[in-house]
Design a protein around this motif. Structure first.
Motif, PDB file in Angstrom:
ATOM      1  N   ILE A 155       0.834  -1.199   0.000  1.00 49.94           N
ATOM      2  CA  ILE A 155       0.000   0.000   0.000  1.00 49.94           C
ATOM      3  C   ILE A 155       0.873   1.254   0.000  1.00 49.94           C
ATOM      4  O   ILE A 155       1.906   1.305   0.663  1.00 49.94           O
ATOM      5  CB  ILE A 155      -0.918   0.032   1.242  1.00 49.94           C
ATOM      6  CG1 ILE A 155      -1.672  -1.290   1.394  1.00 49.94           C
ATOM      7  CG2 ILE A 155      -1.887   1.206   1.195  1.00 49.94           C
ATOM      8  CD1 ILE A 155      -2.646  -1.604   0.293  1.00 49.94           C
ATOM      9  N   ALA A 196      -9.599  -0.062 -11.428  1.00 50.03           N
ATOM     10  CA  ALA A 196      -8.204   0.165 -11.037  1.00 50.03           C
ATOM     11  C   ALA A 196      -7.360   0.581 -12.240  1.00 50.03           C
ATOM     12  O   ALA A 196      -7.697   0.276 -13.386  1.00 50.03           O
ATOM     13  CB  ALA A 196      -7.626  -1.097 -10.410  1.00 50.03           C
ATOM     14  N   LEU A 228      -5.921  -3.155  -6.744  1.00 49.10           N
ATOM     15  CA  LEU A 228      -7.104  -2.438  -6.261  1.00 49.10           C
ATOM     16  C   LEU A 228      -6.774  -0.956  -6.208  1.00 49.10           C
ATOM     17  O   LEU A 228      -5.842  -0.562  -5.514  1.00 49.10           O
ATOM     18  CB  LEU A 228      -7.495  -2.929  -4.858  1.00 49.10           C
ATOM     19  CG  LEU A 228      -7.806  -4.422  -4.727  1.00 49.10           C
ATOM     20  CD1 LEU A 228      -7.870  -4.818  -3.257  1.00 49.10           C
ATOM     21  CD2 LEU A 228      -9.121  -4.749  -5.415  1.00 49.10           C
ATOM     22  N   GLY A 229      -7.505  -0.137  -6.923  1.00 49.30           N
ATOM     23  CA  GLY A 229      -7.197   1.295  -6.933  1.00 49.30           C
ATOM     24  C   GLY A 229      -6.114   1.605  -7.939  1.00 49.30           C
ATOM     25  O   GLY A 229      -6.368   2.189  -8.984  1.00 49.30           O
ATOM     26  N   ASN A 253      -2.139  -1.560  -3.944  1.00 51.62           N
ATOM     27  CA  ASN A 253      -2.685  -0.220  -4.190  1.00 51.62           C
ATOM     28  C   ASN A 253      -1.533   0.747  -3.949  1.00 51.62           C
ATOM     29  O   ASN A 253      -1.407   1.352  -2.889  1.00 51.62           O
ATOM     30  CB  ASN A 253      -3.866   0.086  -3.268  1.00 51.62           C
ATOM     31  CG  ASN A 253      -4.629   1.319  -3.714  1.00 51.62           C
ATOM     32  OD1 ASN A 253      -4.130   2.104  -4.527  1.00 51.62           O
ATOM     33  ND2 ASN A 253      -5.817   1.521  -3.186  1.00 51.62           N
TER      34      ASN A 253
END
Length: 222
Positions: free
Chosen positions: A26, A119, A96-97, A68
């Motif tokens: 992340i 995404a 994701l994202g 992400n």
């Protein structure tokens, strides 16, 4: 109630032990330089021991990588990608994202890769941080590092080298910059990612890979 007021969270319900480990990548991937405290970061020196522990733990049969990330340190990102790719246990990644920059090699380093429909993945050349001396050797170093990234991505996905370079060096796609912003299904069409899907689909795919590999492991034990 006090946890909700102070931390904004409640207790997570107790769940049975899982045979799958979830590895989160992340924010910005932090390498040799420490980033400011307000930055959301993933430190590669924290991930490497986790990956080793996952490989050694017999209770863990598969790895799910959740991405992400905006990218970050190139060498740290490649080190993480190489370690995931060299694991013997089945692995699935899901973007994701966003899975930008050096997040792209990490996304394709698993046995199977997925991306959420909304995404994005930004593909662009390696950039200077201002800490590298600007001499002719610097360009050669960056060029070789960029080739490492290109070779890794093309060897761990279905995207063709020429297509990946075209996306990397495209003009006009990113404002005042070169590169391409790839969204969901486009990443699959280019061969960069295997499938558009969510967490549920990724877990089902990972479990199927685990089930496929069990007979092979039993033969090795015998």
């Amino acid at each position: 109630m006090s946890k909700i007021q102070q931390l904004g969270q409640t207790n997570v319900p107790n769940a049975p032990d899982s045979n799958i480990h979830c590895l989160n990548i992340i924010g910005q991937i932090e390498g040799h330089l420490q980033l400011p405290p307000q930055n959301k970061t993933t430190k590669y020196e924290h991930l490497i021991p986790q990956i080793v522990a996952i490989e050694q733990n017999p209770k863990i049969e598969g790895l799910l990588v959740l991405l992400n990330t905006v990218g970050g340190d190139v060498e740290a990102g490649l080190a993480i990608a190489e370690m995931i790719a060299s694991m013997n246990k089945p692995s699935v990644s899901i973007v994701l994202g966003g899975g930008h920059s050096i997040g792209v090699p990490i996304a394709v380093s698993t046995d199977y890769s997925m991306i959420a429909e909304t995404a994005t993945m930004t593909i662009h050349p390696i950039r200077l941080t201002g800490l590298v001396i600007g001499v002719p050797q610097t360009f050669e170093y960056l060029d070789k590092m960029q080739e490492r990234v290109i070779n890794f991505v093309t060897s761990h996905s279905n995207v063709e080298e020429e297509k990946f370079k075209e996306l990397m060096l495209s003009k006009g796609n990113l404002t005042r910059d070169i590169g391409t912003n790839v969204v969901g299904a486009d990443a699959v069409d280019y061969g960069l990612i295997d499938e558009v899907g969510g967490v549920g689909t990724a877990l089902m795919k990972l479990q199927s890979l685990i089930d496929e590999r069990k007979p092979e492991q039993e033969k090795v034990i015998q």
